[in-house]
Write a protein that holds these residues in place. Structure first.
Motif, PDB file in Angstrom:
ATOM      1  N   ASN A   1     -19.097 -28.364 -26.190  1.00 54.66           N
ATOM      2  CA  ASN A   1     -18.125 -27.280 -26.174  1.00 54.66           C
ATOM      3  C   ASN A   1     -17.136 -27.279 -27.336  1.00 54.66           C
ATOM      4  O   ASN A   1     -16.337 -26.349 -27.468  1.00 54.66           O
ATOM      5  CB  ASN A   1     -17.366 -27.296 -24.848  1.00 54.66           C
ATOM      6  N   ALA A   2     -17.189 -28.302 -28.184  1.00 55.20           N
ATOM      7  CA  ALA A   2     -16.289 -28.319 -29.337  1.00 55.20           C
ATOM      8  C   ALA A   2     -16.509 -27.114 -30.263  1.00 55.20           C
ATOM      9  O   ALA A   2     -15.528 -26.575 -30.800  1.00 55.20           O
ATOM     10  CB  ALA A   2     -16.438 -29.629 -30.104  1.00 55.20           C
TER      11      ALA A   2
ATOM     12  N   VAL B   1     -11.331 -34.992 -27.443  1.00 57.72           N
ATOM     13  CA  VAL B   1     -11.445 -36.145 -26.551  1.00 57.72           C
ATOM     14  C   VAL B   1     -12.439 -37.120 -27.172  1.00 57.72           C
ATOM     15  O   VAL B   1     -13.490 -36.703 -27.653  1.00 57.72           O
ATOM     16  CB  VAL B   1     -11.925 -35.704 -25.151  1.00 57.72           C
ATOM     17  N   PRO B   2     -12.121 -38.415 -27.225  1.00 62.84           N
ATOM     18  CA  PRO B   2     -13.030 -39.385 -27.841  1.00 62.84           C
ATOM     19  C   PRO B   2     -14.449 -39.281 -27.286  1.00 62.84           C
ATOM     20  O   PRO B   2     -14.654 -39.097 -26.075  1.00 62.84           O
ATOM     21  CB  PRO B   2     -12.392 -40.733 -27.501  1.00 62.84           C
ATOM     22  N   GLU B   3     -15.419 -39.406 -28.188  1.00 64.63           N
ATOM     23  CA  GLU B   3     -16.824 -39.207 -27.819  1.00 64.63           C
ATOM     24  C   GLU B   3     -17.249 -40.119 -26.676  1.00 64.63           C
ATOM     25  O   GLU B   3     -17.992 -39.694 -25.779  1.00 64.63           O
ATOM     26  CB  GLU B   3     -17.722 -39.436 -29.028  1.00 64.63           C
ATOM     27  N   ALA B   4     -16.795 -41.360 -26.681  1.00 62.83           N
ATOM     28  CA  ALA B   4     -17.214 -42.298 -25.638  1.00 62.83           C
ATOM     29  C   ALA B   4     -16.781 -41.799 -24.254  1.00 62.83           C
ATOM     30  O   ALA B   4     -17.535 -41.906 -23.281  1.00 62.83           O
ATOM     31  CB  ALA B   4     -16.629 -43.684 -25.898  1.00 62.83           C
TER      32      ALA B   4
ATOM     33  N   GLN C   1     -21.084 -33.625 -23.879  1.00 61.49           N
ATOM     34  CA  GLN C   1     -21.421 -33.915 -25.276  1.00 61.49           C
ATOM     35  C   GLN C   1     -20.223 -33.848 -26.224  1.00 61.49           C
ATOM     36  O   GLN C   1     -20.080 -34.699 -27.091  1.00 61.49           O
ATOM     37  CB  GLN C   1     -22.519 -32.952 -25.752  1.00 61.49           C
ATOM     38  N   SER C   2     -19.371 -32.839 -26.079  1.00 57.11           N
ATOM     39  CA  SER C   2     -18.203 -32.740 -26.959  1.00 57.11           C
ATOM     40  C   SER C   2     -17.147 -31.862 -26.318  1.00 57.11           C
ATOM     41  O   SER C   2     -17.471 -30.850 -25.687  1.00 57.11           O
ATOM     42  CB  SER C   2     -18.591 -32.167 -28.334  1.00 57.11           C
TER      43      SER C   2
ATOM     44  N   GLU D   1     -10.883 -33.644 -15.580  1.00 53.66           N
ATOM     45  CA  GLU D   1     -10.247 -34.910 -15.962  1.00 53.66           C
ATOM     46  C   GLU D   1     -10.149 -35.093 -17.475  1.00 53.66           C
ATOM     47  O   GLU D   1      -9.276 -35.814 -17.953  1.00 53.66           O
ATOM     48  CB  GLU D   1     -11.009 -36.085 -15.346  1.00 53.66           C
ATOM     49  N   LEU D   2     -11.028 -34.439 -18.234  1.00 59.27           N
ATOM     50  CA  LEU D   2     -10.961 -34.540 -19.690  1.00 59.27           C
ATOM     51  C   LEU D   2     -10.278 -33.322 -20.318  1.00 59.27           C
ATOM     52  O   LEU D   2     -10.193 -33.222 -21.539  1.00 59.27           O
ATOM     53  CB  LEU D   2     -12.364 -34.713 -20.284  1.00 59.27           C
ATOM     54  N   GLY D   3      -9.808 -32.436 -19.470  1.00 57.41           N
ATOM     55  CA  GLY D   3      -9.011 -31.303 -19.937  1.00 57.41           C
ATOM     56  C   GLY D   3      -7.564 -31.544 -19.574  1.00 57.41           C
ATOM     57  O   GLY D   3      -6.888 -32.395 -20.168  1.00 57.41           O
TER      58      GLY D   3
END
Length: 419
Positions: free
Chosen positions: A37-38, A60-63, A71-72, A163-165
């Protein structure tokens, strides 16, 4: 004309531009999974910059992204400080489920027909990238606020729990608003929603040749027994009623089943994924313990069968915080004026990112462009669509509400005070 009428007039005069902006957002796919989504964030940032709304990019860091099964992700934050006072944040998400089959329009076309725009995320919730951005543009052009701050937050993992947003940005103290509004439908102000528990259950048996089935242990037959047990429990859930208007009862859905290797092989493993919606009155920990026990007891009735249960998501229910009343009041007031009908405040069986803000003590509601119901929007189905008049009117409501909220903002940035 008064300020509200001037805001309406500005939105009307820029509405063609607003629709083109939404079309451009629809035309960049954000299927989640796989969740690359990057690229959409880059395109959105480019379009916002061209409108004079530069966005901070927060990758957000790739890991961490890969660990979440995506994916992104690059989250976007537009900060518009006007002076001392409180911060109101507007949050929409760009990630969406894949289109699936049955479309009669290009899911990434942004086609317009009979006053509706079609495409994946046209109603949930790239539309509210547009609603919120153009409401802020109208606010600044007409009301010229001198107090408070508005922030536009565009994120990309709501389908996976947020959680990553918002969760990631709150954790890293990138955002700390006093009030927030998240993407929703324009005919209701949503103040509560269900929680959601998602789990993956793997049923292990023993593979064998179909010619000698008794030499194996059929994992599929065992999985069917477990599923029947769950469906029987689902019937009982309907007897449990929520006291929140708009929310009915708990329920369970099994959305994916995989297993077996070939037609002539006794299945040695079957995996299924379930989604358990929890009403606000339920305790999430108790729900999970009970569900795990139910599955384990059903599996134990089948000799030679073992199960692994893995939690995929635990999203708590949204319960309204007392401080959300200024949001509710402003949206209901202007919603009734613009739509010509009362705008109810109620709950929804969905779950959203807003719970993460409320868990952090930040009052929030759900409101944005869209029809009366999820069903009408075709969200997560073929031919998702949005009535463009709903987009226009919701944008006016948000612009008017922001004008009120910031005008009464005061100079204290403390979350404990009511606007």
């Amino acid at each position: 004309m008064n300020t509200y009428q001037q805001l309406d007039a500005w939105i009307d005069s820029h509405f063609d531009e607003q629709v083109r902006f939404l079309q451009a957002l629809i035309q960049v796919p954000t299927d989640t999974p796989p969740g690359n989504n990057a690229p959409h964030a880059e395109r959105a940032a480019e379009l916002l910059q061209a409108m004079g709304l530069p966005a901070e990019k927060h990758p957000v860091p790739e890991a961490e992204v890969r660990a979440a099964g995506l994916q992104s992700i690059t989250n976007l934050l537009v900060r518009r400080p006007y002076g001392p006072g409180k911060t109101v944040l507007l949050n929409a998400h760009g990630d969406v489920v894949p289109p699936g089959e049955g479309w009669t329009h290009d899911p990434y076309g942004g086609e317009i027909q009979n006053g509706q725009i079609f495409g994946r995320a046209s109603a949930v919730s790239k539309c509210d990238f547009s609603t919120y951005a153009f409401a802020v543009r109208a606010l600044e052009a007409v009301a010229k606020p001198t107090a408070g701050c508005v922030e536009l937050l565009f994120t990309y993992d709501e389908e996976f729990g947020g959680e990553l947003g918002p969760g990631w940005l709150l954790k890293h103290k990138v955002i700390h608003p006093d009030l927030m509004i998240a993407a929703g439908f324009s005919y209701q102000v949503i103040t509560a929603h269900n929680g959601c528990l998602q789990m993956q259950v793997t049923v292990h048996g023993k593979m064998a040749h179909a010619a000698i089935p008794d030499s194996g242990v059929d994992a599929l037959q065992a999985a069917v027994h477990i599923l029947n047990t769950l469906y029987a429990q689902n019937t009982l859930y309907k007897q449990v009623r929520s006291q929140v208007e708009g929310i009915t009862h708990p329920y369970l859905n099994v959305g994916l089943v995989e297993g077996g290797t070939n037609t002539n092989v006794v299945p040695g493993r079957v995996t299924f994924k379930l989604d358990r919606r929890m009403i606000p009155e339920e305790n999430p920990t108790e729900v999970e313990v009970s569900l795990r026990q139910l599955i384990a007891e059903a599996a134990a009735q089948k000799p030679g069968i073992t199960v692994d249960i893995h939690r995929l998501l635990l999203a708590k229910a949204l319960r309204p915080l007392p401080g959300n009343q200024p949001l509710v009041d402003a949206i209901q007031k202007h919603g009734q004026a613009v739509f010509g009908e009362p705008i109810p405040a109620l709950g929804t069986p969905l779950y959203t990112d807003v719970r993460l803000f409320c868990e952090a003590g930040i009052p929030g509601v759900i409101y944005g462009a869209g029809p009366r119901t999820v069903l009408e929007s075709h969200a997560k189905r073929a031919d998702e669509r949005l009535d463009l008049e709903d987009l226009r009117r919701a944008t006016k409501v948000i612009a008017r509400a922001l004008s009120d909220l910031l005008r009464h903002c005061g100079s204290d940035h403390s979350r404990s005070d009511v606007l």
